[in-house]
Enzyme design. Structure first.
Site, PDB file in Angstrom:
ATOM      1  N   PHE A 114      10.535   7.897 -12.179  1.00  0.00           N
ATOM      2  CA  PHE A 114       9.290   7.170 -11.912  1.00  0.00           C
ATOM      3  C   PHE A 114       9.444   5.656 -12.018  1.00  0.00           C
ATOM      4  O   PHE A 114       8.466   4.926 -11.993  1.00  0.00           O
ATOM      5  CB  PHE A 114       8.181   7.648 -12.854  1.00  0.00           C
ATOM      6  CG  PHE A 114       7.827   9.090 -12.642  1.00  0.00           C
ATOM      7  CD1 PHE A 114       6.963   9.450 -11.616  1.00  0.00           C
ATOM      8  CD2 PHE A 114       8.391  10.081 -13.414  1.00  0.00           C
ATOM      9  CE1 PHE A 114       6.654  10.787 -11.384  1.00  0.00           C
ATOM     10  CE2 PHE A 114       8.096  11.416 -13.196  1.00  0.00           C
ATOM     11  CZ  PHE A 114       7.226  11.781 -12.175  1.00  0.00           C
ATOM     12  N   ARG A 116      10.148   1.739 -11.118  1.00  0.00           N
ATOM     13  CA  ARG A 116       9.845   0.912  -9.953  1.00  0.00           C
ATOM     14  C   ARG A 116      10.970  -0.082  -9.717  1.00  0.00           C
ATOM     15  O   ARG A 116      11.546  -0.595 -10.694  1.00  0.00           O
ATOM     16  CB  ARG A 116       8.554   0.098 -10.182  1.00  0.00           C
ATOM     17  CG  ARG A 116       7.304   0.915 -10.264  1.00  0.00           C
ATOM     18  CD  ARG A 116       6.212   0.148 -10.968  1.00  0.00           C
ATOM     19  NE  ARG A 116       6.600  -0.187 -12.344  1.00  0.00           N
ATOM     20  CZ  ARG A 116       5.909  -0.955 -13.158  1.00  0.00           C
ATOM     21  NH1 ARG A 116       4.808  -1.512 -12.745  1.00  0.00           N
ATOM     22  NH2 ARG A 116       6.325  -1.195 -14.384  1.00  0.00           N
ATOM     23  N   GLU A 117      11.266  -0.373  -8.462  1.00  0.00           N
ATOM     24  CA  GLU A 117      12.219  -1.436  -8.177  1.00  0.00           C
ATOM     25  C   GLU A 117      11.634  -2.742  -8.703  1.00  0.00           C
ATOM     26  O   GLU A 117      10.426  -2.941  -8.691  1.00  0.00           O
ATOM     27  CB  GLU A 117      12.455  -1.551  -6.671  1.00  0.00           C
ATOM     28  CG  GLU A 117      13.286  -0.417  -6.135  1.00  0.00           C
ATOM     29  CD  GLU A 117      13.565  -0.571  -4.649  1.00  0.00           C
ATOM     30  OE1 GLU A 117      13.763  -1.707  -4.182  1.00  0.00           O
ATOM     31  OE2 GLU A 117      13.574   0.452  -3.961  1.00  0.00           O
ATOM     32  N   LYS A 169       5.856  14.506  -8.863  1.00  0.00           N
ATOM     33  CA  LYS A 169       6.448  13.284  -8.282  1.00  0.00           C
ATOM     34  C   LYS A 169       5.704  12.880  -6.999  1.00  0.00           C
ATOM     35  O   LYS A 169       5.270  11.743  -6.836  1.00  0.00           O
ATOM     36  CB  LYS A 169       7.934  13.525  -7.997  1.00  0.00           C
ATOM     37  CG  LYS A 169       8.619  12.415  -7.230  1.00  0.00           C
ATOM     38  CD  LYS A 169       8.736  11.155  -8.056  1.00  0.00           C
ATOM     39  CE  LYS A 169       9.208   9.997  -7.201  1.00  0.00           C
ATOM     40  NZ  LYS A 169       9.301   8.756  -7.924  1.00  0.00           N
ATOM     41  N   PHE A 214      -2.465  -0.986 -10.199  1.00  0.00           N
ATOM     42  CA  PHE A 214      -2.371  -0.656  -8.768  1.00  0.00           C
ATOM     43  C   PHE A 214      -3.684  -0.878  -8.025  1.00  0.00           C
ATOM     44  O   PHE A 214      -4.029  -0.159  -7.109  1.00  0.00           O
ATOM     45  CB  PHE A 214      -1.821   0.764  -8.566  1.00  0.00           C
ATOM     46  CG  PHE A 214      -0.314   0.759  -8.631  1.00  0.00           C
ATOM     47  CD1 PHE A 214       0.324   0.412  -9.811  1.00  0.00           C
ATOM     48  CD2 PHE A 214       0.450   1.048  -7.523  1.00  0.00           C
ATOM     49  CE1 PHE A 214       1.705   0.343  -9.880  1.00  0.00           C
ATOM     50  CE2 PHE A 214       1.839   0.985  -7.579  1.00  0.00           C
ATOM     51  CZ  PHE A 214       2.458   0.634  -8.760  1.00  0.00           C
ATOM     52  N   GLY A 222       4.766  -1.012   0.804  1.00  0.00           N
ATOM     53  CA  GLY A 222       6.047  -0.795   1.488  1.00  0.00           C
ATOM     54  C   GLY A 222       7.032  -0.185   0.513  1.00  0.00           C
ATOM     55  O   GLY A 222       6.645   0.464  -0.466  1.00  0.00           O
ATOM     56  N   CYS A 225       9.646   4.286  -1.035  1.00  0.00           N
ATOM     57  CA  CYS A 225       9.047   5.467  -1.668  1.00  0.00           C
ATOM     58  C   CYS A 225       7.644   5.826  -1.171  1.00  0.00           C
ATOM     59  O   CYS A 225       7.445   6.922  -0.647  1.00  0.00           O
ATOM     60  CB  CYS A 225       9.027   5.271  -3.173  1.00  0.00           C
ATOM     61  SG  CYS A 225      10.664   4.931  -3.816  1.00  0.00           S
TER      62      CYS A 225
END
Ligand code: UGA
Length: 401
Positions: A114, A116-117, A169, A214, A222, A225
């Site tokens: 889970f 995040r980049e 997920k 969020f 974008g 994912c």
């Protein structure tokens, strides 16, 4: 990577990898067979990109599974980290059995990721939860124990079956993507009725059932994912004739969102953008990464090219990647340089350094003083005081007497 180089930009990762290699806790090899023989637990974390029909392409995953089948020498726990479509874990188990691998030699555990980049290292060490899916209790507990050191053992662990783990997920990513599409559409409406999306999101976010996370409007979600996983979930549901209208709507709204910046440009500069110089600040799909996969900047550049606009672009990390897709637009090595002589500045990524630009001096060098801030990172009042005509997304500042 054995030479201490992480070949992509992710804050904190390089240091972590170097430290682990130095302390002999980490090594890399291209010899997959060898790694399989030596490993007790095999984590599969390969890419599962979108295929044309919206389904995930599992060829990389099955290539690894085939290599495991050829080389398995004793009992292994095979952990699927990659995001894989519903029931894939079960299918992998059947696949290995069909290859003649004895069930006593392996267990399959679904353990979706889970992080995040851009905040991957922090997220890895501070997960909200760990999800473990398996039909074998011992394997589940074994993998759960691996995560015990994180946050002093306080991380909630959900142990379930493999398909429920896969669903957690996909449902999480599709839900977050829908949350973004929702706030984007509300922000667009705020633009029209003159309400302020930041106050609206703050007000909504105070409801403990909603939360503020969020709820940042932008040029559309974008990355590798949300678009891919929402499409995959939709395709799988459609295979089973189950409507997922919310997920479908979230994707449609997201496509539309990528046109909002162009509409805003036209509202300010007129319908004809031909030969207008547009400075794009931010090319990556979000801040703190050089990843441009499904970045809203790609669509925006395509649309601007159709309009024959001149495009000047700057990004702190993603230029090298973007040059491969758009070799002919003008790239600059600083935001300041990119903004020079522009008719409008379009902020597409929320890099912190864009807040810290010397906007006063930018003002003296632009052709026209328009800023379209698709991430709402600048202070509208300050921009206006500096002489700019500022246009955020869903932002409005009421004069309260
Ligand atoms: C996402 C999920 O957040 C992770 O939990 C998940 O592990 C990961 O996908 C994955 O499946 O591998 P990521 O795509 O790296 O992580 O980045 P996010 O921070 O989620 O951002 C995704 C997109 O949504 C970006 O384009 C971002 O700018 C946009 N976004 C995010 C908004 O427009 N508004 C927001 O409020 C948040």
């Amino acid at each position: 990577m054995n030479k201490n180089v992480v070949p992509f930009f992710e804050p904190g990762l390089q240091e972590l990898v170097v430290d682990a290699i130095k302390n002999k806790r980490l090594s890399f090899t291209a010899n997959v067979a060898n790694a399989i023989v030596q490993g007790d637990i095999l984590f599969i974390a390969v890419d599962t990109p979108s295929a044309e029909d919206g389904h995930a392409n599992l060829s990389a995953l099955y290539k690894v599974v085939d290599t495991i089948a050829k080389n398995i020498n004793n009992y292994k726990i095979i952990v699927i980290k990659s995001t894989v479509p519903l029931t894939t874990n079960k299918l992998i188990e059947q696949y290995l059995l069909s290859k003649g691998i004895d069930h006593g030699l392996f267990d399959i555990v679904s353990n979706p990721e889970f992080l995040r980049e851009g905040s991957a290292v922090y997220d890895f060490f501070n997960p909200d939860r760990v999800i473990i899916g398996s039909n074998n209790k011992t394997s589940s507990n074994f993998i759960a124990n691996l995560y015990k050191p994180l946050k002093n053992g306080t991380v909630p662990v959900v142990i379930t079956d493999t398909t429920s783990a896969e669903m957690i997920k996909y449902a999480s990513n599709a839900f977050l993507a829908s949350k973004i599409s929702f706030i984007n559409e509300i922000a667009n409406l705020c633009d029209i009725v003159k309400a302020d999306i930041i106050t609206v999101a703050d007000g909504m976010g105070l409801d403990a059932r909603i939360t503020r996370h969020f709820l940042m409007p932008g040029p559309g979600f974008g990355g590798s994912c949300f678009p891919k996983d929402s499409r995959e979930l939709l395709s799988t549901a459609s295979d089973y004739n189950v409507p997922l209208e919310v997920v479908k709507g979230s994707l449609i709204a997201n496509e539309r969102q990528q046109h909002i910046a162009i509409q805003k440009l036209k509202n300010l500069l007129g319908a004809d953008l031909k030969d207008k110089t547009i400075c794009i600040l931010g090319l990556s799909f979000k801040a703190n990464t050089d990843d441009i996969r499904y970045s809203p900047a790609i669509k925006t550049i395509e649309l601007l090219q159709k309009e024959s606009a001149v495009i000047n672009a700057y990004d702190p990390a993603a230029i090298e990647n973007m040059i491969k897709i758009f070799p002919t637009i003008n790239y600059y090595h600083s935001a300041q340089a990119a903004t020079k002589n522009s008719d409008a500045i379009l902020i597409l990524t929320e890099w912190k350094e864009f807040k810290d630009i010397d906007w006063q001096s930018v003002y003296t060098n632009v052709k026209q003083p328009y800023i379209i801030d698709m991430r709402n990172i600048l202070d509208p009042t300050q921009c206006q005081e500096q002489g700019f005509i500022y246009n955020g997304i869903g932002r409005f500042h009421p004069v309260v007497n």
